[in-house]
Design an enzyme around this catalytic site. Structure first.
Site, PDB file in Angstrom:
ATOM      1  N   HIS A   1       0.960  -1.288   0.004  1.00  0.00           N
ATOM      2  CA  HIS A   1      -0.082  -0.001   0.053  1.00  0.00           C
ATOM      3  C   HIS A   1       0.811   1.088   0.001  1.00  0.00           C
ATOM      4  O   HIS A   1       1.513   1.453   0.984  1.00  0.00           O
ATOM      5  CB  HIS A   1      -0.831  -0.051   1.304  1.00  0.00           C
ATOM      6  CG  HIS A   1      -1.918   1.140   1.327  1.00  0.00           C
ATOM      7  ND1 HIS A   1      -3.163   1.262   1.596  1.00  0.00           N
ATOM      8  CD2 HIS A   1      -1.701   2.468   1.093  1.00  0.00           C
ATOM      9  CE1 HIS A   1      -3.718   2.180   1.427  1.00  0.00           C
ATOM     10  NE2 HIS A   1      -2.736   3.140   1.105  1.00  0.00           N
TER      11      HIS A   1
ATOM     12  N   HIS B   1       1.590   5.306  -1.650  1.00  0.00           N
ATOM     13  CA  HIS B   1       1.238   6.452  -2.421  1.00  0.00           C
ATOM     14  C   HIS B   1       2.442   7.120  -3.060  1.00  0.00           C
ATOM     15  O   HIS B   1       3.415   7.481  -2.366  1.00  0.00           O
ATOM     16  CB  HIS B   1       0.626   7.593  -1.485  1.00  0.00           C
ATOM     17  CG  HIS B   1      -0.813   7.115  -0.834  1.00  0.00           C
ATOM     18  ND1 HIS B   1      -1.994   7.346  -1.560  1.00  0.00           N
ATOM     19  CD2 HIS B   1      -1.066   6.333   0.082  1.00  0.00           C
ATOM     20  CE1 HIS B   1      -2.835   6.798  -0.812  1.00  0.00           C
ATOM     21  NE2 HIS B   1      -2.402   6.102   0.295  1.00  0.00           N
ATOM     22  N   LEU B   2       2.495   7.310  -4.486  1.00  0.00           N
ATOM     23  CA  LEU B   2       3.760   7.674  -5.042  1.00  0.00           C
ATOM     24  C   LEU B   2       3.404   9.075  -5.750  1.00  0.00           C
ATOM     25  O   LEU B   2       4.145   9.822  -6.116  1.00  0.00           O
ATOM     26  CB  LEU B   2       4.001   6.817  -6.327  1.00  0.00           C
ATOM     27  CG  LEU B   2       4.984   5.581  -5.812  1.00  0.00           C
ATOM     28  CD1 LEU B   2       5.088   4.815  -6.999  1.00  0.00           C
ATOM     29  CD2 LEU B   2       6.331   5.839  -4.966  1.00  0.00           C
ATOM     30  N   ARG B   3       2.109   9.532  -5.732  1.00  0.00           N
ATOM     31  CA  ARG B   3       1.773  10.683  -6.507  1.00  0.00           C
ATOM     32  C   ARG B   3       2.140  10.759  -7.765  1.00  0.00           C
ATOM     33  O   ARG B   3       2.535   9.866  -8.643  1.00  0.00           O
ATOM     34  CB  ARG B   3       1.928  12.174  -5.723  1.00  0.00           C
ATOM     35  CG  ARG B   3       1.992  12.066  -4.129  1.00  0.00           C
ATOM     36  CD  ARG B   3       0.544  11.945  -3.895  1.00  0.00           C
ATOM     37  NE  ARG B   3       0.390  12.064  -1.966  1.00  0.00           N
ATOM     38  CZ  ARG B   3      -0.468  11.588  -1.354  1.00  0.00           C
ATOM     39  NH1 ARG B   3      -1.286  10.956  -1.987  1.00  0.00           N
ATOM     40  NH2 ARG B   3      -0.300  11.638  -0.301  1.00  0.00           N
TER      41      ARG B   3
ATOM     42  N   ASN C   1      -5.155   7.216  -5.841  1.00  0.00           N
ATOM     43  CA  ASN C   1      -6.063   8.460  -5.532  1.00  0.00           C
ATOM     44  C   ASN C   1      -5.292   9.789  -6.022  1.00  0.00           C
ATOM     45  O   ASN C   1      -4.850  10.722  -5.276  1.00  0.00           O
ATOM     46  CB  ASN C   1      -6.166   8.536  -3.890  1.00  0.00           C
ATOM     47  CG  ASN C   1      -5.208   8.580  -2.977  1.00  0.00           C
ATOM     48  OD1 ASN C   1      -4.123   8.040  -3.559  1.00  0.00           O
ATOM     49  ND2 ASN C   1      -5.243   9.226  -1.847  1.00  0.00           N
TER      50      ASN C   1
ATOM     51  N   LYS D   1      -9.431  -0.262  -5.672  1.00  0.00           N
ATOM     52  CA  LYS D   1      -9.417   0.457  -4.043  1.00  0.00           C
ATOM     53  C   LYS D   1     -10.823   1.067  -4.128  1.00  0.00           C
ATOM     54  O   LYS D   1     -11.262   1.744  -4.778  1.00  0.00           O
ATOM     55  CB  LYS D   1      -8.299   1.433  -4.257  1.00  0.00           C
ATOM     56  CG  LYS D   1      -8.222   2.233  -3.017  1.00  0.00           C
ATOM     57  CD  LYS D   1      -7.745   1.334  -2.067  1.00  0.00           C
ATOM     58  CE  LYS D   1      -7.810   2.317  -0.528  1.00  0.00           C
ATOM     59  NZ  LYS D   1      -6.825   2.838  -0.184  1.00  0.00           N
TER      60      LYS D   1
ATOM     61  N   HIS E   1     -10.337   0.956   1.911  1.00  0.00           N
ATOM     62  CA  HIS E   1     -10.194   2.122   2.937  1.00  0.00           C
ATOM     63  C   HIS E   1     -11.539   1.973   3.977  1.00  0.00           C
ATOM     64  O   HIS E   1     -12.719   2.321   3.917  1.00  0.00           O
ATOM     65  CB  HIS E   1     -10.186   3.529   2.514  1.00  0.00           C
ATOM     66  CG  HIS E   1      -9.865   4.550   3.433  1.00  0.00           C
ATOM     67  ND1 HIS E   1      -8.700   5.088   3.569  1.00  0.00           N
ATOM     68  CD2 HIS E   1     -10.596   5.129   4.679  1.00  0.00           C
ATOM     69  CE1 HIS E   1      -8.587   6.014   4.665  1.00  0.00           C
ATOM     70  NE2 HIS E   1      -9.816   5.782   5.120  1.00  0.00           N
TER      71      HIS E   1
ATOM     72  N   HIS F   1      -4.409  -0.859   5.899  1.00  0.00           N
ATOM     73  CA  HIS F   1      -4.080   0.025   7.017  1.00  0.00           C
ATOM     74  C   HIS F   1      -5.130  -0.157   8.189  1.00  0.00           C
ATOM     75  O   HIS F   1      -5.632   0.909   8.771  1.00  0.00           O
ATOM     76  CB  HIS F   1      -3.812   1.504   6.810  1.00  0.00           C
ATOM     77  CG  HIS F   1      -4.737   2.160   5.814  1.00  0.00           C
ATOM     78  ND1 HIS F   1      -6.177   1.989   6.094  1.00  0.00           N
ATOM     79  CD2 HIS F   1      -4.569   2.884   4.787  1.00  0.00           C
ATOM     80  CE1 HIS F   1      -6.690   2.758   5.381  1.00  0.00           C
ATOM     81  NE2 HIS F   1      -5.909   3.278   4.163  1.00  0.00           N
TER      82      HIS F   1
ATOM     83  N   LEU G   1      -4.716   9.163   8.100  1.00  0.00           N
ATOM     84  CA  LEU G   1      -6.205   8.170   8.200  1.00  0.00           C
ATOM     85  C   LEU G   1      -5.954   6.690   7.748  1.00  0.00           C
ATOM     86  O   LEU G   1      -5.354   6.673   6.746  1.00  0.00           O
ATOM     87  CB  LEU G   1      -7.083   9.094   7.411  1.00  0.00           C
ATOM     88  CG  LEU G   1      -7.537  10.530   7.728  1.00  0.00           C
ATOM     89  CD1 LEU G   1      -8.449  11.322   6.818  1.00  0.00           C
ATOM     90  CD2 LEU G   1      -8.583   9.992   9.085  1.00  0.00           C
TER      91      LEU G   1
ATOM     92  N   ASP H   1       1.509   2.497   3.532  1.00  0.00           N
ATOM     93  CA  ASP H   1       0.690   3.693   3.296  1.00  0.00           C
ATOM     94  C   ASP H   1       1.445   4.943   3.390  1.00  0.00           C
ATOM     95  O   ASP H   1       1.240   6.093   3.749  1.00  0.00           O
ATOM     96  CB  ASP H   1      -0.661   3.826   4.443  1.00  0.00           C
ATOM     97  CG  ASP H   1      -1.523   4.834   3.911  1.00  0.00           C
ATOM     98  OD1 ASP H   1      -1.637   5.289   2.871  1.00  0.00           O
ATOM     99  OD2 ASP H   1      -2.503   5.391   4.647  1.00  0.00           O
TER     100      ASP H   1
ATOM    101  N   HIS I   1       3.200  14.470   1.448  1.00  0.00           N
ATOM    102  CA  HIS I   1       2.665  15.726   1.460  1.00  0.00           C
ATOM    103  C   HIS I   1       3.730  16.581   1.690  1.00  0.00           C
ATOM    104  O   HIS I   1       4.311  16.450   2.549  1.00  0.00           O
ATOM    105  CB  HIS I   1       1.232  16.058   2.349  1.00  0.00           C
ATOM    106  CG  HIS I   1       0.184  15.342   2.072  1.00  0.00           C
ATOM    107  ND1 HIS I   1      -0.737  15.329   1.333  1.00  0.00           N
ATOM    108  CD2 HIS I   1      -0.440  13.914   2.587  1.00  0.00           C
ATOM    109  CE1 HIS I   1      -1.641  14.373   1.210  1.00  0.00           C
ATOM    110  NE2 HIS I   1      -1.509  13.641   2.590  1.00  0.00           N
TER     111      HIS I   1
ATOM    112  N   ALA J   1      -3.619  14.554   5.443  1.00  0.00           N
ATOM    113  CA  ALA J   1      -3.637  13.381   6.197  1.00  0.00           C
ATOM    114  C   ALA J   1      -2.185  12.521   5.879  1.00  0.00           C
ATOM    115  O   ALA J   1      -2.523  12.445   4.212  1.00  0.00           O
ATOM    116  CB  ALA J   1      -4.722  12.550   6.471  1.00  0.00           C
TER     117      ALA J   1
HETATM  118  O1  DOR Z   1      -3.203   9.192   5.627  1.00  0.00           O
HETATM  119  C1  DOR Z   1      -3.532   9.206   4.669  1.00  0.00           C
HETATM  120  N1  DOR Z   1      -3.017   9.443   3.436  1.00  0.00           N
HETATM  121  N2  DOR Z   1      -4.524   8.004   4.812  1.00  0.00           N
HETATM  122  C2  DOR Z   1      -5.283   7.949   3.491  1.00  0.00           C
HETATM  123  O2  DOR Z   1      -6.076   7.203   3.290  1.00  0.00           O
HETATM  124  C3  DOR Z   1      -4.743   8.533   2.107  1.00  0.00           C
HETATM  125  C4  DOR Z   1      -3.149   9.252   2.352  1.00  0.00           C
HETATM  126  C5  DOR Z   1      -3.060  10.289   1.082  1.00  0.00           C
HETATM  127  O3  DOR Z   1      -3.413   9.960  -0.019  1.00  0.00           O
HETATM  128  O4  DOR Z   1      -2.614  11.105   1.609  1.00  0.00           O
HETATM  129 ZN    ZN Z   2      -3.420   4.926   1.689  1.00  0.00          ZN
END
Ligand code: DOR
Ligand code: ZN
Length: 347
Positions: free
Chosen positions: A14, A16-18, A42, A100, A137, A175, A220, A248, A252, A264
């Site tokens: 799990h 996030h690479l953006r 996302n 997802k 989620h 998560h 989150l 996860d 940011h 988050a």
């Molecule tokens: O903390 C989180 N950040 N929880 C998520 O479900 C999404 C993620 C994000 O994409 O920043």
């Molecule tokens: Zn996530």
């Protein structure tokens, strides 16, 4: 005392690479240690179709520095407009490894998520038929439900009814943050798995709120009481096949974390493996770290474990890690466990 540990190369189930400048900045942090990762969809706009996932995969591979190997495992963002035939074609081609489910409004960029599960039943039925996992989620979004209860209420009111309705559907509880989540996963049989993050093994809600608000610990699902952190530690270090690592790691830029309405996400890609070694050593379970980080995830996803290995070394001195990484999108703070860590990954 163990001074080193050799593991099959781990995967992150799990991540996030953006995209764009952030992708370029954070990808090497994961690829340095991990062979593969399940890539969260996302983005803005979200990765909804197989064609969009293929294009995103190409952008990830283009952002990979020369000489680094990494395999992105692509996912689709489930919407009420998702076409079951597109999902099936994406899975059949080998590109799509999971879909997802974000309940609409649950977290970052979840506005296009699902409001009414009935609307996506044809997709879920197709996934059950072809064995494609649904990553969830697991939080309800009902404003009346306290944020610390949203995972447990999701299990009772959404996940369990869904699994009774479609027992063949393969589900990953992403998560998990509660004892209820860990217990439910353990009892769910072979079609249910659960990822656990590094940071939820380390922080409880006091870390976020006591002694001043710490935005870099806000994610989150939000970290819960200490008893839940202890339940997650017991689960992750149990060796049980249903539990595997999903960091996860969610970058940011600092300006959006240290903000009146902070985003988050904890960014743990840089130091996850040393932190996990620390946690597993504390739990006297170093011999089960490989199951959690390198074996249980591929088994659930029906993929081979990696052949290559990595070596973790326990150093006499505490190991420094960067406070921030500097991306072209801006600085991103690396998760700070708040204690000295003696483990490092050998280059
Ligand atoms: O903390 C989180 N950040 N929880 C998520 O479900 C999404 C993620 C994000 O994409 O920043
Ligand atoms: Zn996530």
């Amino acid at each position: 005392m163990t001074q080193h540990l050799i593991l099959r190369r781990p995967d992150d189930w799990h991540l996030h690479l953006r995209d764009g400048a952030m992708l370029k900045g954070v990808l090497p942090e994961t690829a340095r240690h991990f062979a593969r990762a399940i890539i969260m969809p996302n983005l803005v706009p979200p990765v909804v179709t197989t064609a969009q996932a293929a294009a995103y995969r190409d952008r990830i591979l283009q952002a990979l520095p020369d000489g680094m190997a990494f395999e992105p495992l692509m996912t689709l963002y489930l919407t009420e407009g998702t076409d079951p035939a597109d999902v099936a074609a994406g899975a059949a081609s080998g590109l799509i490894k999971a879909v997802k489910l974000y309940p609409a409004g649950a977290t970052t960029n979840s506005q296009s998520g699902v409001r009414n599960l009935d609307a996506v039943m044809p997709v879920l039925e197709k996934m059950a038929e072809i064995g494609l996992p649904l990553c969830t989620h697991g939080e309800v979004t009902t404003p009346e439900v306290d944020i610390f209860d949203r995972e447990a209420v999701f299990i009772d009111t959404v996940l369990d009814p869904l699994r009774r309705r479609l027992p063949e559907l393969r589900v990953v509880m992403e998560h998990i943050t509660t004892r209820e989540g860990a217990d439910y996963a353990a009892e769910g049989g072979p079609n249910l798995g659960a990822t656990i993050t590094t940071h939820h093994l380390i922080i409880n809600r006091n870390h976020i709120l006591a002694g001043g608000i710490k935005p870099h610990y806000y994610c989150l699902p939000v970290a819960k009481r200490e008893q839940h952190r202890l339940a997650l530690r017991a689960a992750a270090t149990s060796g049980k096949a249903c539990y595997f690592l999903g960091t996860d790691s969610a970058p940011h830029v600092d300006a959006l974390k240290e903000h009146a309405c902070g985003c988050a996400g904890c960014f743990t890609a840089t130091n996850t493996l040393p932190l996990l070694a620390h946690v597993f050593e504390e739990e006297d379970a170093l011999n089960r770290l490989e199951a959690f980080a390198s074996l249980n995830g591929p088994a659930f996803y029906r993929l081979p474990a990696n052949d290559a290995t990595i070596r973790l070394v326990r150093q006499p001195a505490a190991q420094a890690f960067p406070e921030k990484i500097f991306t072209e999108a801006g600085p991103v703070t690396v998760f700070n466990p708040g204690f000295p860590v003696h483990w490092s990954v050998e280059a």
